[in-house]
Design a protein around this motif. Structure first.
Motif, PDB file in Angstrom:
ATOM      1  N   PHE A  23       0.831  -1.208   0.000  1.00  0.00           N
ATOM      2  CA  PHE A  23       0.000   0.000   0.000  1.00  0.00           C
ATOM      3  C   PHE A  23       0.867   1.260   0.000  1.00  0.00           C
ATOM      4  CE2 PHE A  23      -2.239   3.287   2.531  1.00  0.00           C
ATOM      5  CZ  PHE A  23      -3.265   3.563   1.631  1.00  0.00           C
ATOM      6  N   LEU A  24       1.917   1.264   0.807  1.00  0.00           N
ATOM      7  CA  LEU A  24       2.803   2.426   0.864  1.00  0.00           C
ATOM      8  C   LEU A  24       3.522   2.646  -0.470  1.00  0.00           C
ATOM      9  CD1 LEU A  24       4.347   1.996   4.433  1.00  0.00           C
ATOM     10  CD2 LEU A  24       2.536   3.577   3.724  1.00  0.00           C
ATOM     11  N   VAL A 105       0.886  -4.300  -5.244  1.00  0.00           N
ATOM     12  CA  VAL A 105       1.043  -2.890  -5.604  1.00  0.00           C
ATOM     13  C   VAL A 105       0.128  -2.537  -6.776  1.00  0.00           C
ATOM     14  CG1 VAL A 105       2.629  -1.214  -6.626  1.00  0.00           C
ATOM     15  CG2 VAL A 105       3.366  -2.612  -4.702  1.00  0.00           C
ATOM     16  N   ILE A 106       0.057  -3.403  -7.776  1.00  0.00           N
ATOM     17  CA  ILE A 106      -0.803  -3.149  -8.930  1.00  0.00           C
ATOM     18  C   ILE A 106      -2.272  -3.094  -8.518  1.00  0.00           C
ATOM     19  CG2 ILE A 106      -1.653  -4.164 -11.075  1.00  0.00           C
ATOM     20  CD1 ILE A 106       1.141  -5.071 -11.672  1.00  0.00           C
ATOM     21  N   LEU A 107      -2.700  -4.006  -7.643  1.00  0.00           N
ATOM     22  CA  LEU A 107      -4.089  -4.001  -7.181  1.00  0.00           C
ATOM     23  C   LEU A 107      -4.407  -2.743  -6.382  1.00  0.00           C
ATOM     24  CD1 LEU A 107      -4.537  -7.734  -6.099  1.00  0.00           C
ATOM     25  CD2 LEU A 107      -5.285  -6.638  -8.216  1.00  0.00           C
ATOM     26  N   PHE A 108      -3.505  -2.375  -5.478  1.00  0.00           N
ATOM     27  CA  PHE A 108      -3.732  -1.166  -4.691  1.00  0.00           C
ATOM     28  C   PHE A 108      -3.710   0.086  -5.568  1.00  0.00           C
ATOM     29  CE2 PHE A 108      -2.421  -3.435  -0.659  1.00  0.00           C
ATOM     30  CZ  PHE A 108      -3.633  -3.215  -0.015  1.00  0.00           C
ATOM     31  N   THR A 109      -2.817   0.108  -6.550  1.00  0.00           N
ATOM     32  CA  THR A 109      -2.752   1.260  -7.455  1.00  0.00           C
ATOM     33  C   THR A 109      -4.062   1.433  -8.211  1.00  0.00           C
ATOM     34  OG1 THR A 109      -0.362   0.943  -7.734  1.00  0.00           O
ATOM     35  CG2 THR A 109      -1.480   2.306  -9.359  1.00  0.00           C
ATOM     36  N   PRO A 144     -12.972  -2.389  -0.358  1.00  0.00           N
ATOM     37  CA  PRO A 144     -13.208  -3.558  -1.217  1.00  0.00           C
ATOM     38  C   PRO A 144     -11.943  -4.070  -1.894  1.00  0.00           C
ATOM     39  CG  PRO A 144     -14.912  -1.909  -1.557  1.00  0.00           C
ATOM     40  CD  PRO A 144     -13.852  -1.258  -0.719  1.00  0.00           C
ATOM     41  N   THR A 145     -11.098  -3.145  -2.356  1.00  0.00           N
ATOM     42  CA  THR A 145      -9.820  -3.547  -2.955  1.00  0.00           C
ATOM     43  C   THR A 145      -8.938  -4.233  -1.925  1.00  0.00           C
ATOM     44  OG1 THR A 145      -9.898  -1.694  -4.507  1.00  0.00           O
ATOM     45  CG2 THR A 145      -7.757  -2.730  -4.149  1.00  0.00           C
ATOM     46  N   THR A 146      -8.910  -3.688  -0.713  1.00  0.00           N
ATOM     47  CA  THR A 146      -8.106  -4.278   0.359  1.00  0.00           C
ATOM     48  C   THR A 146      -8.573  -5.691   0.671  1.00  0.00           C
ATOM     49  OG1 THR A 146      -7.783  -2.069   1.318  1.00  0.00           O
ATOM     50  CG2 THR A 146      -7.297  -3.964   2.726  1.00  0.00           C
ATOM     51  N   PHE A 147      -9.888  -5.889   0.675  1.00  0.00           N
ATOM     52  CA  PHE A 147     -10.427  -7.226   0.929  1.00  0.00           C
ATOM     53  C   PHE A 147     -10.002  -8.198  -0.169  1.00  0.00           C
ATOM     54  CE2 PHE A 147     -13.835 -10.370   0.268  1.00  0.00           C
ATOM     55  CZ  PHE A 147     -13.761 -11.032   1.484  1.00  0.00           C
ATOM     56  N   GLU A 153      -3.849 -12.790  -1.246  1.00  0.00           N
ATOM     57  CA  GLU A 153      -2.617 -13.067  -0.513  1.00  0.00           C
ATOM     58  C   GLU A 153      -2.778 -14.207   0.480  1.00  0.00           C
ATOM     59  OE1 GLU A 153       0.132 -11.970  -1.633  1.00  0.00           O
ATOM     60  OE2 GLU A 153      -1.186 -10.958  -3.059  1.00  0.00           O
ATOM     61  N   LEU A 154      -3.995 -14.405   0.978  1.00  0.00           N
ATOM     62  CA  LEU A 154      -4.238 -15.575   1.824  1.00  0.00           C
ATOM     63  C   LEU A 154      -4.059 -16.854   1.009  1.00  0.00           C
ATOM     64  CD1 LEU A 154      -5.149 -16.688   4.585  1.00  0.00           C
ATOM     65  CD2 LEU A 154      -7.511 -16.585   3.730  1.00  0.00           C
ATOM     66  N   ILE A 155      -4.559 -16.838  -0.214  1.00  0.00           N
ATOM     67  CA  ILE A 155      -4.387 -17.993  -1.098  1.00  0.00           C
ATOM     68  C   ILE A 155      -2.909 -18.215  -1.411  1.00  0.00           C
ATOM     69  CG2 ILE A 155      -4.867 -18.886  -3.415  1.00  0.00           C
ATOM     70  CD1 ILE A 155      -7.542 -17.386  -3.280  1.00  0.00           C
ATOM     71  N   TYR A 156      -2.212 -17.131  -1.740  1.00  0.00           N
ATOM     72  CA  TYR A 156      -0.792 -17.242  -2.071  1.00  0.00           C
ATOM     73  C   TYR A 156       0.050 -17.649  -0.857  1.00  0.00           C
ATOM     74  CZ  TYR A 156      -1.472 -15.160  -6.680  1.00  0.00           C
ATOM     75  OH  TYR A 156      -1.850 -14.930  -7.977  1.00  0.00           O
TER      76      TYR A 156
END
Length: 223
Positions: A23-24, A105-109, A144-147, A153-156
């Motif tokens: 996120f940062l 990073v891409i998802l948060f962006t 929603p994006t964070t979820f 990431e839980l899957i990964y």
């Protein structure tokens, strides 16, 4: 119990750490539109490189005579046994964060880009500071994006077994013996009762974690 404990520790530490760092970085890259695409592409390299090609690199970095220990010895510190100590968990967390940071990073962006600029302009007119824009607008609006990032990431996080197996073999030290190792070993030993029990525990673990985060997402999401 050991495998469940290690899996829980890894999940609780690695996923939040990865999400915060990603996120940062996304916030930082969002401020530099002209060069952000290059860095986002570069951060994706660890995801697409085959694991087998990276095992030798990780061994050279984390070995007793590797790059990190060489630097520590130059600074006057003693050698750290990453492959046979409590530092093994730190090593796996580092590899996990390094590997999937670019994807997050891409998802948060994308999530940050979808936040209406009018909200920021109104907040600036009201005298909001930079950190207030992030905490009061950006973070609530991308729940929603964070979820979704958390779900992926839980899957990964359960796929980290590939790295653990490649670096430590069938039976790693007790600090990085995960549920996936337990399931894999009982599968090869044809111990189906323990294999079934471990699979159920792993499924329940995922369901409980997702349920808690789903409740949090529904409570804090802006519709």
């Amino acid at each position: 119990m050991l495998a469940l404990k290690n899996t829980s520790i890894f999940t609780v530490v690695a996923i939040p750490l990865l999400m915060v760092i990603s996120f940062l970085i996304a916030l930082f890259l969002n401020s530099f539109n002209k060069i952000s695409s290059f860095f986002r592409s570069a951060l994706l390299i660890p995801v697409v490189v085959p694991i087998a090609s990276l095992v030798c690199v990780w061994q050279l970095v984390f070995d007793d005579y590797g790059a990190i220990n060489g630097l520590l010895n130059l600074l006057g510190f003693s050698t750290v046994e990453f492959f046979n100590s409590e530092w093994s968990m730190v090593m796996i967390v580092f590899i996990y964060v390094w590997k999937y940071c670019g994807f997050c990073v891409i998802l948060f962006t994308a999530g940050i880009a979808n936040v209406s600029q009018s909200l920021y302009e109104s907040a600036r007119l009201d005298g909001a500071k930079a950190h207030q824009l992030v905490t009061k607008i950006t973070i609530p609006m991308i729940v929603p994006t964070t979820f979704f990032v958390f779900l992926m990431e839980l899957i990964y996080s359960f796929k980290i077994f590939r790295e653990v197996f490649a670096l430590f073999g069938d039976y790693p030290n007790t600090n990085v013996y995960f549920l996936q190792n337990f399931i894999n070993n009982n599968y090869y030993n044809l111990n189906y009762p323990r294999l079934s029990a471990a699979s159920i525990v792993l499924s329940l673990f995922i369901i409980i974690v997702l349920f808690i985060f789903f409740c949090f997402e529904r409570k804090h999401s802006y519709s």
